[in-house]
Design a protein around this motif. Structure first.
Motif, PDB file in Angstrom:
ATOM      1  N   ILE A   1     -48.159  60.574  41.065  1.00 34.81           N
ATOM      2  CA  ILE A   1     -47.828  59.174  41.357  1.00 34.81           C
ATOM      3  C   ILE A   1     -47.034  59.108  42.657  1.00 34.81           C
ATOM      4  CG2 ILE A   1     -46.399  57.214  40.601  1.00 34.81           C
ATOM      5  CD1 ILE A   1     -47.242  57.817  37.737  1.00 34.81           C
TER       6      ILE A   1
ATOM      7  N   ILE B   1     -44.598  56.734  44.994  1.00 31.15           N
ATOM      8  CA  ILE B   1     -43.718  55.570  44.886  1.00 31.15           C
ATOM      9  C   ILE B   1     -43.695  54.834  46.226  1.00 31.15           C
ATOM     10  CG2 ILE B   1     -41.355  54.791  44.423  1.00 31.15           C
ATOM     11  CD1 ILE B   1     -40.958  57.317  42.736  1.00 31.15           C
ATOM     12  N   LEU B   2     -44.138  53.585  46.201  1.00 35.48           N
ATOM     13  CA  LEU B   2     -44.087  52.747  47.403  1.00 35.48           C
ATOM     14  C   LEU B   2     -43.041  51.664  47.151  1.00 35.48           C
ATOM     15  CD1 LEU B   2     -47.959  52.366  47.841  1.00 35.48           C
ATOM     16  CD2 LEU B   2     -46.430  53.945  49.053  1.00 35.48           C
TER      17      LEU B   2
ATOM     18  N   ASN C   1     -44.841  48.862  44.944  1.00 35.45           N
ATOM     19  CA  ASN C   1     -45.428  49.301  43.662  1.00 35.45           C
ATOM     20  C   ASN C   1     -45.589  50.820  43.631  1.00 35.45           C
ATOM     21  OD1 ASN C   1     -47.552  49.818  45.350  1.00 35.45           O
ATOM     22  ND2 ASN C   1     -49.046  48.584  44.242  1.00 35.45           N
ATOM     23  N   ILE C   2     -46.051  51.342  42.480  1.00 32.55           N
ATOM     24  CA  ILE C   2     -46.368  52.766  42.416  1.00 32.55           C
ATOM     25  C   ILE C   2     -47.885  52.893  42.299  1.00 32.55           C
ATOM     26  CG2 ILE C   2     -44.149  53.465  41.426  1.00 32.55           C
ATOM     27  CD1 ILE C   2     -45.589  53.687  38.699  1.00 32.55           C
ATOM     28  N   THR C   3     -48.417  53.997  42.822  1.00 32.19           N
ATOM     29  CA  THR C   3     -49.873  54.148  42.807  1.00 32.19           C
ATOM     30  C   THR C   3     -50.228  55.633  42.661  1.00 32.19           C
ATOM     31  OG1 THR C   3     -51.910  53.560  43.958  1.00 32.19           O
ATOM     32  CG2 THR C   3     -50.055  54.254  45.335  1.00 32.19           C
ATOM     33  N   ILE C   4     -51.531  55.926  42.600  1.00 28.44           N
ATOM     34  CA  ILE C   4     -51.977  57.315  42.502  1.00 28.44           C
ATOM     35  C   ILE C   4     -52.088  57.882  43.924  1.00 28.44           C
ATOM     36  CG2 ILE C   4     -53.855  58.834  41.740  1.00 28.44           C
ATOM     37  CD1 ILE C   4     -52.425  57.479  39.393  1.00 28.44           C
TER      38      ILE C   4
ATOM     39  N   GLN D   1     -56.873  60.952  44.013  1.00 25.72           N
ATOM     40  CA  GLN D   1     -57.749  59.798  43.793  1.00 25.72           C
ATOM     41  C   GLN D   1     -59.109  60.197  43.216  1.00 25.72           C
ATOM     42  OE1 GLN D   1     -57.786  56.321  44.316  1.00 25.72           O
ATOM     43  NE2 GLN D   1     -55.557  56.276  44.513  1.00 25.72           N
TER      44      GLN D   1
ATOM     45  N   ASN E   1     -59.922  51.939  45.403  1.00 26.33           N
ATOM     46  CA  ASN E   1     -59.073  53.048  44.930  1.00 26.33           C
ATOM     47  C   ASN E   1     -58.699  52.843  43.451  1.00 26.33           C
ATOM     48  OD1 ASN E   1     -57.207  51.009  44.948  1.00 26.33           O
ATOM     49  ND2 ASN E   1     -55.737  52.044  46.296  1.00 26.33           N
ATOM     50  N   ILE E   2     -57.989  53.822  42.888  1.00 26.14           N
ATOM     51  CA  ILE E   2     -57.454  53.623  41.538  1.00 26.14           C
ATOM     52  C   ILE E   2     -55.938  53.510  41.651  1.00 26.14           C
ATOM     53  CG2 ILE E   2     -59.345  54.804  40.353  1.00 26.14           C
ATOM     54  CD1 ILE E   2     -57.441  57.237  40.030  1.00 26.14           C
ATOM     55  N   THR E   3     -55.335  52.758  40.724  1.00 25.90           N
ATOM     56  CA  THR E   3     -53.897  52.546  40.808  1.00 25.90           C
ATOM     57  C   THR E   3     -53.312  52.412  39.406  1.00 25.90           C
ATOM     58  OG1 THR E   3     -52.169  51.204  41.853  1.00 25.90           O
ATOM     59  CG2 THR E   3     -54.114  50.031  41.051  1.00 25.90           C
ATOM     60  N   ILE E   4     -51.989  52.257  39.320  1.00 26.52           N
ATOM     61  CA  ILE E   4     -51.337  52.081  38.016  1.00 26.52           C
ATOM     62  C   ILE E   4     -51.383  50.595  37.651  1.00 26.52           C
ATOM     63  CG2 ILE E   4     -49.162  52.335  36.749  1.00 26.52           C
ATOM     64  CD1 ILE E   4     -50.348  55.028  37.580  1.00 26.52           C
TER      65      ILE E   4
ATOM     66  N   GLN F   1     -46.293  49.354  35.443  1.00 27.01           N
ATOM     67  CA  GLN F   1     -45.565  49.614  36.695  1.00 27.01           C
ATOM     68  C   GLN F   1     -44.078  49.916  36.466  1.00 27.01           C
ATOM     69  OE1 GLN F   1     -46.117  49.597  40.187  1.00 27.01           O
ATOM     70  NE2 GLN F   1     -48.326  49.746  39.867  1.00 27.01           N
TER      71      GLN F   1
ATOM     72  N   ARG G   1     -42.578  53.622  36.963  1.00 21.18           N
ATOM     73  CA  ARG G   1     -41.728  53.759  38.152  1.00 21.18           C
ATOM     74  C   ARG G   1     -40.386  54.402  37.759  1.00 21.18           C
ATOM     75  NH1 ARG G   1     -40.100  51.802  43.341  1.00 21.18           N
ATOM     76  NH2 ARG G   1     -42.028  50.677  43.695  1.00 21.18           N
TER      77      ARG G   1
ATOM     78  N   THR H   1     -40.985  58.116  36.894  1.00 21.33           N
ATOM     79  CA  THR H   1     -41.371  58.898  38.066  1.00 21.33           C
ATOM     80  C   THR H   1     -40.177  59.087  39.001  1.00 21.33           C
ATOM     81  OG1 THR H   1     -43.586  57.962  37.915  1.00 21.33           O
ATOM     82  CG2 THR H   1     -43.055  59.108  39.953  1.00 21.33           C
ATOM     83  N   GLU H   2     -39.390  58.025  39.168  1.00 23.63           N
ATOM     84  CA  GLU H   2     -38.213  58.136  40.038  1.00 23.63           C
ATOM     85  C   GLU H   2     -37.236  59.183  39.505  1.00 23.63           C
ATOM     86  OE1 GLU H   2     -38.029  53.755  42.239  1.00 23.63           O
ATOM     87  OE2 GLU H   2     -36.818  54.105  40.440  1.00 23.63           O
TER      88      GLU H   2
ATOM     89  N   GLN I   1     -38.797  62.706  39.870  1.00 21.68           N
ATOM     90  CA  GLN I   1     -38.814  63.193  41.255  1.00 21.68           C
ATOM     91  C   GLN I   1     -37.392  63.446  41.765  1.00 21.68           C
ATOM     92  OE1 GLN I   1     -41.566  60.831  43.656  1.00 21.68           O
ATOM     93  NE2 GLN I   1     -43.326  61.444  42.421  1.00 21.68           N
TER      94      GLN I   1
END
Lengths: 313, 313
Positions: free
Chosen positions: A111, A113-114, A117-120, A125, B117-120, B125, B129, B132-133, B136
């Protein structure tokens, strides 16, 4: 099957009570079978993972069988992709179709972290898209039911086989679970945790009644039944597999050895010809071919013939 | 500790060989300890999950202990958040920090497939998030080492404790793994899979030498050591916990009962006062408070005092 064996499996079910959520699970299983029977879809019951045998009633310790559920979870994917509806009766927390490919890796490393949002992450991908697409495509054809103990497993196996009767020869049973041969009857189990202060421990285990006997003759007499025989001693593999088939009169025994099970199996059937072998070549192994894809392809063909004979027979 | 016990643990290591990847793992462990010692950081060794005891040399069957790794994986998170460097010595495939919150759910249900693309998915979210935060953020303070068998575990425990000596009283050992009390010595194990045709099975298990004795006196004499005592019989809980502390002279025994372990523990130390209790209230339980957060908070305070005394003493 002599009369004493007949009694043994009945006694087992009398002595060991139904698992929790049994009735809800059986209802789900029946609905799948009923829908498939109406649409004339094939259904595969895939059993997977090891069963536990409690050593205490308030279970702290148990005997387990070596099985991560690799064979079962991979086979379930190939049955789905071959057009089967799949009932995946698996050991809780053993490998599952699709998610098995991510074992040992953390989703949190995939994952990104933006701020908004969060994405793959970019480099995950392609792989995750492929797996997610397959999972989401086949999810509606897959019923997952889990077990822990030997007793839970046998209750669910019996019920599933019985509910699958409605499918006649459209049902295929693929018994890949590693089922314990030994158990301690509830009446002989201590109530509390065995204290280590008592010194060395002697355990006396009883043989589990062979459930293949009532399964083949009573619970699922019209289904196509495939069992597995796992050995560690190569010299026993073929004889043990044949012995099992002769004893229970089902359709295929897949013999495999602990240390080569991912590259080599034999398929023993009722014909007098020598067992069919499936062996992965080095190049197949390197390119990621799984032996389960070939096993399922082979069995689908056998099941098609069985089904055709059944209709005309 | 009398002389015969002293010999027993040595004999165990003589009879059971090192696990695979042992030297690489010990090197990683030593690097963590060395870096932390330079920076005067605290390090917690958290052991987690059950150990297996093979019944055959080519292992198909084994005895296992009931443990998903819930206590250990949750505690590891709280030690990280309390500022510890954590060595997480855990049973392979048991629960792990952070990913434990996703168990039973499929990541493929959380992923949304878009054309490009693929996303969460939107509704996952916030939760993903947060996890993951944290993952990480703390990843660089977390060393994960896994084991399967009792013997693998004991080899790694001994080596880790010895490498942690460099940390003196900055080291905390939190022994939450469910370690087998019984085993079958390699010399008494059959080579191949036990055949069920042999009839009922008798197993004779030996007591595992109590490794807390050499751990406290020889391997990690300056570390703050916390062990667990799991019982199913409430009337034995306090006496068994005290007995363990008196026998091994370490710092805290956390007593817990199988059926209430998520809401109630006792902490037995060397003082003469009655054991401290930690009990979650109904409202804490409902709002998702985990008992491990309170256990770790309590132990961090004890460890601080221990460290202060050690410096002045």
């Amino acid at each position: 099957m002599d009369h004493s064996e007949d009694l043994n499996w009945k006694i087992f079910f009398e002595e060991n009570s139904k698992p929790s959520h049994f009735d809800e699970n059986v209802k789900l299983i029946f609905e799948v079978c009923q829908q498939a029977a109406i649409k004339k879809h094939r259904v595969a019951l895939v059993t997977s993972g090891g069963t536990t045998v409690p050593l205490e009633q308030n279970t702290v310790r148990f005997i387990d069988n070596f099985s991560a559920g690799t064979r079962g979870s991979a086979s379930a994917e190939y049955f789905l992709e071959a057009g089967y509806q799949v009932i995946f009766l698996h050991r809780s927390k053993s490998l599952e179709p699709y998610s098995r490919h991510l074992v040992g890796r953390s989703i949190f490393d995939m994952i990104e972290i933006l701020p908004e949002n969060i994405t793959i992450g970019q480099k995950h991908q392609v792989e995750l898209r492929t797996l997610t697409e397959k999972y989401q495509q086949y999810k509606c054809n897959l019923l997952m039911i889990s077990f822990n103990s030997l007793s839970d497993y046998l209750w669910l196996l019996q019920a599933t086989a019985q509910k699958m009767q409605i499918l006649g020869p459209l049902a295929l049973l693929y018994l890949a679970a590693a089922v314990s041969d030994f158990y301690i009857p509830a009446s002989q189990m201590p109530c509390h945790k065995i204290q280590s202060s008592g010194g060395p421990l002697s355990l006396s285990l009883q043989l589990v009644p062979k459930m293949l006997a009532p399964l083949v003759t009573l619970w699922a007499p019209n289904a196509f039944i495939v069992s597995f025989k796992l050995e560690t001693n190569e010299t026993l593999l073929e004889s043990k597999s044949k012995e099992s088939l002769e004893k229970y009169h089902h359709h295929v025994v897949i013999g495999n050895l602990l240390h080569s099970r991912k590259v080599y199996v034999i398929l023993v059937d009722r014909s007098s010809s020598p067992p069919e072998e499936i062996r992965l070549s080095d190049s197949e192994l390197e390119s990621g071919v799984e032996i389960e894809s070939k096993i399922v392809e082979n069995l689908k063909e056998r099941h098609t013939k069985y089904y055709a004979n059944h209709k005309t027979g």
